[in-house]
Design an enzyme around this catalytic site. Structure first.
Site, mmCIF file in Angstrom:
data_model
loop_
_atom_site.group_PDB
_atom_site.id
_atom_site.type_symbol
_atom_site.label_atom_id
_atom_site.label_comp_id
_atom_site.label_asym_id
_atom_site.label_seq_id
_atom_site.Cartn_x
_atom_site.Cartn_y
_atom_site.Cartn_z
ATOM 1 N N HIS A 194 -23.729 33.690 -15.366
ATOM 2 C CA HIS A 194 -24.514 32.851 -16.277
ATOM 3 C C HIS A 194 -23.608 32.108 -17.254
ATOM 4 O O HIS A 194 -23.257 32.615 -18.317
ATOM 5 C CB HIS A 194 -25.491 33.748 -17.046
ATOM 6 C CG HIS A 194 -26.561 33.004 -17.783
ATOM 7 N ND1 HIS A 194 -27.812 33.529 -17.998
ATOM 8 C CD2 HIS A 194 -26.582 31.781 -18.364
ATOM 9 C CE1 HIS A 194 -28.548 32.672 -18.686
ATOM 10 N NE2 HIS A 194 -27.806 31.597 -18.925
ATOM 11 N N ARG A 236 -22.033 21.969 -18.761
ATOM 12 C CA ARG A 236 -22.409 20.726 -19.457
ATOM 13 C C ARG A 236 -22.004 19.433 -18.744
ATOM 14 O O ARG A 236 -22.216 18.352 -19.306
ATOM 15 C CB ARG A 236 -21.821 20.703 -20.883
ATOM 16 C CG ARG A 236 -22.021 21.974 -21.706
ATOM 17 C CD ARG A 236 -23.454 22.315 -21.920
ATOM 18 N NE ARG A 236 -23.640 23.305 -22.977
ATOM 19 C CZ ARG A 236 -24.776 23.961 -23.200
ATOM 20 N NH1 ARG A 236 -25.824 23.742 -22.415
ATOM 21 N NH2 ARG A 236 -24.878 24.840 -24.184
ATOM 22 N N ASN A 291 -28.753 23.069 -16.113
ATOM 23 C CA ASN A 291 -29.308 22.216 -17.177
ATOM 24 C C ASN A 291 -28.298 21.120 -17.530
ATOM 25 O O ASN A 291 -27.626 21.140 -18.550
ATOM 26 C CB ASN A 291 -29.726 23.035 -18.401
ATOM 27 C CG ASN A 291 -28.670 23.993 -18.906
ATOM 28 O OD1 ASN A 291 -27.753 24.380 -18.182
ATOM 29 N ND2 ASN A 291 -28.788 24.375 -20.168
ATOM 30 N N ASN A 310 -30.614 31.858 -27.976
ATOM 31 C CA ASN A 310 -31.926 32.075 -27.365
ATOM 32 C C ASN A 310 -31.761 32.848 -26.059
ATOM 33 O O ASN A 310 -31.134 32.336 -25.137
ATOM 34 C CB ASN A 310 -32.604 30.738 -27.090
ATOM 35 C CG ASN A 310 -34.047 30.911 -26.643
ATOM 36 O OD1 ASN A 310 -34.627 31.981 -26.800
ATOM 37 N ND2 ASN A 310 -34.619 29.861 -26.081
ATOM 38 N N ASP A 324 -23.799 34.160 -20.770
ATOM 39 C CA ASP A 324 -24.611 33.017 -21.225
ATOM 40 C C ASP A 324 -23.763 32.090 -22.089
ATOM 41 O O ASP A 324 -24.205 31.604 -23.139
ATOM 42 C CB ASP A 324 -25.857 33.492 -21.973
ATOM 43 C CG ASP A 324 -26.872 32.380 -22.201
ATOM 44 O OD1 ASP A 324 -26.709 31.283 -21.627
ATOM 45 O OD2 ASP A 324 -27.845 32.603 -22.963
ATOM 46 N N PHE A 374 -29.450 26.009 -30.207
ATOM 47 C CA PHE A 374 -29.330 27.395 -29.765
ATOM 48 C C PHE A 374 -28.079 27.551 -28.902
ATOM 49 O O PHE A 374 -27.775 26.694 -28.088
ATOM 50 C CB PHE A 374 -30.540 27.794 -28.907
ATOM 51 C CG PHE A 374 -31.822 27.987 -29.668
ATOM 52 C CD1 PHE A 374 -32.081 29.183 -30.315
ATOM 53 C CD2 PHE A 374 -32.792 26.987 -29.697
ATOM 54 C CE1 PHE A 374 -33.272 29.385 -30.992
ATOM 55 C CE2 PHE A 374 -33.994 27.183 -30.364
ATOM 56 C CZ PHE A 374 -34.233 28.378 -31.027
ATOM 57 N N GLY A 375 -27.367 28.663 -29.055
ATOM 58 C CA GLY A 375 -26.284 28.949 -28.112
ATOM 59 C C GLY A 375 -25.043 29.516 -28.755
ATOM 60 O O GLY A 375 -24.714 29.225 -29.907
#
Length: 428
Positions: A61, A65, A95, A279, A306, A324-325
């Protein structure tokens, strides 16, 4: 090219033992004691006495980008950060812009991964077109084009009917369905865990119910469809209990926990600081303990970072406006080793299983997660003895959005090999 790694403490086949490793043309050719005495004339010899030699870490995970958001991270910088953390195989979320929701778009990202990545990068395709949670992508075509699994990560699938149909497709084509579990209708604009600390900081809270209620739905659907369902970044005690129930029912579920959810609780947030905004959010101390217990009893299968880099501007000001992140590739192993192995809560062997062996096994990554003759020489070397400081100037990721900078830790990465080639080496 041949390389002999000598005298290291090697984690192999569930055991830690002093061994040499012979690498020839990118493959592990032999493991054993005193291989140099066998008359093998390696072109390069590296003495790793006192160092841990582990199978390269596996992270299912990460967010790289590119394309679309290269001001946050690129494939090059993200994979360099992974190598810095001892990871040799990573799985990149979809994403992106454009989303890899067609064969053409998936192949474009795969070509970028192959060109610029310094570690092995497995690419997720999206579950739905443009990650909008409505129309399914062509699972058959995307799997044939090399999609390793399917996810809409960053967004939960809101409609049960869409999730049910996606699970049926994933089961039909025998690919994992990897879900960001979140019911948007239960978020209420929250930016951190709903609780006493959110009230003290006067910040809107995020209910744990937004995670556990959707997970409950998904597990029932997974039971009906037989899909390999993987739950991302568990954060609540209720979620751990739900997965424990599902595994008792023989539902084909795996799940992960992120390092930050093991290391911190919402009470540890010192102020309205965007570096603590992620998140799912940092939950309560009880939730954190449930996650630790879930790892130890096998309910939670693996640890995944993540890794979610953002620009400095996106992590300024109040948590109410910030993105978030949190980043994780470069800090995960050292922080977890220091907080849990050094204190006797986890065994080193367990940590290596959760961060390398088990993710490779559960996602059928045949060339990862083991040091065996014939396998790719994907190897991480760690210094377990000397304390070091996590410093912003040493990060290779574009993202520096982590509250752990400045922490002193053990388990620094000394070098990382991918296919027998050194892709990261600590500078003297």
């Amino acid at each position: 090219m041949s390389t002999l790694l000598e005298n290291g403490l090697v984690y192999q086949a569930g055991q830690l033992q002093q061994l040499d490793i012979l690498i020839i043309e990118g493959k592990i050719m032999a493991l054993g004691k005193n291989l140099s005495k066998l008359g093998i004339d390696a072109q390069k010899k590296i003495n790793l006495a006192g160092k841990l030699i582990a199978p390269g870490l596996v992270d299912v995970h990460v967010h790289y980008r590119e394309p679309g958001f290269t001001y946050k991270e690129t494939i090059r910088t993200g994979s360099q950060a992974a190598a810095h953390g001892g990871f040799t195989t990573v799985c990149a979320m979809p994403n992106l812009d454009p989303v890899p929701d067609s064969v053409e778009r998936l192949q474009d990202v795969q070509a970028r991964n192959a060109k610029d990545g310094v570690v092995h990068i497995k690419q997720y395709a999206s579950i739905t077109q443009r990650r909008q949670g409505k129309c399914l992508t062509d699972f058959e075509a995307l799997k044939s084009a090399g999609a390793f699994a399917f996810s809409d990560d960053g967004s939960g699938i809101q409609e049960a009917g869409t999730m049910y149909l996606a699970m049926k497709k994933a089961a039909e084509y025998n690919v994992p369905l990897v879900e960001h579990i979140e019911d948007n209708s239960l978020l209420f604009g929250g930016v951190m865990n709903a609780g006493q600390r959110a009230a003290e900081l006067n910040l809107p809270g995020m209910l744990g119910l937004s995670e556990s209620s959707q997970l409950a739905r998904d597990l029932i659907l997974a039971q009906q469809t037989g899909v390999h369902y993987h739950a991302c970044h568990l954060s609540t005690k209720e979620s751990v209990e739900l997965v424990r129930w599902a595994k008792a029912k023989k539902i084909n579920v795996t799940c992960e926990v992120a390092p930050h959810h093991l290391l911190l609780a919402d009470d540890d947030i010192p102020r309205d600081d965007p570096f603590y905004k992620m998140n799912p959010p940092l939950r309560s101390k009880e939730d954190r303990q449930a996650l630790i217990d879930g790892l130890l009893d096998g309910t939670i299968d693996m640890i995944a970072t993540d890794h979610a880099p953002h620009s400095e501007d996106e992590k300024k000001g109040s948590m109410c406006q910030a993105s978030f992140g949190i980043t994780g590739s470069e800090t995960a192993f050292a922080l977890l080793y220091t907080a849990f192995v050094k204190k006797g809560i986890f065994k080193l062997e367990q940590l290596l299983e959760w961060m390398s062996v088990i993710p490779a096994q559960k996602f059928h990554l045949k060339n990862a997660g083991a040091l065996l003759p014939g396998k790719n020489a994907d190897i991480a070397v760690f210094n377990l003895d000397d304390e070091f400081e996590l410093r912003k100037e040493n990060y290779l990721s574009k993202g520096t959005n982590t509250p752990f900078t400045g922490i002193k830790a053990y388990g620094e990465t000394e070098m990382t090999f991918v296919d027998g080639k050194i892709v990261y080496q600590k500078e003297d």
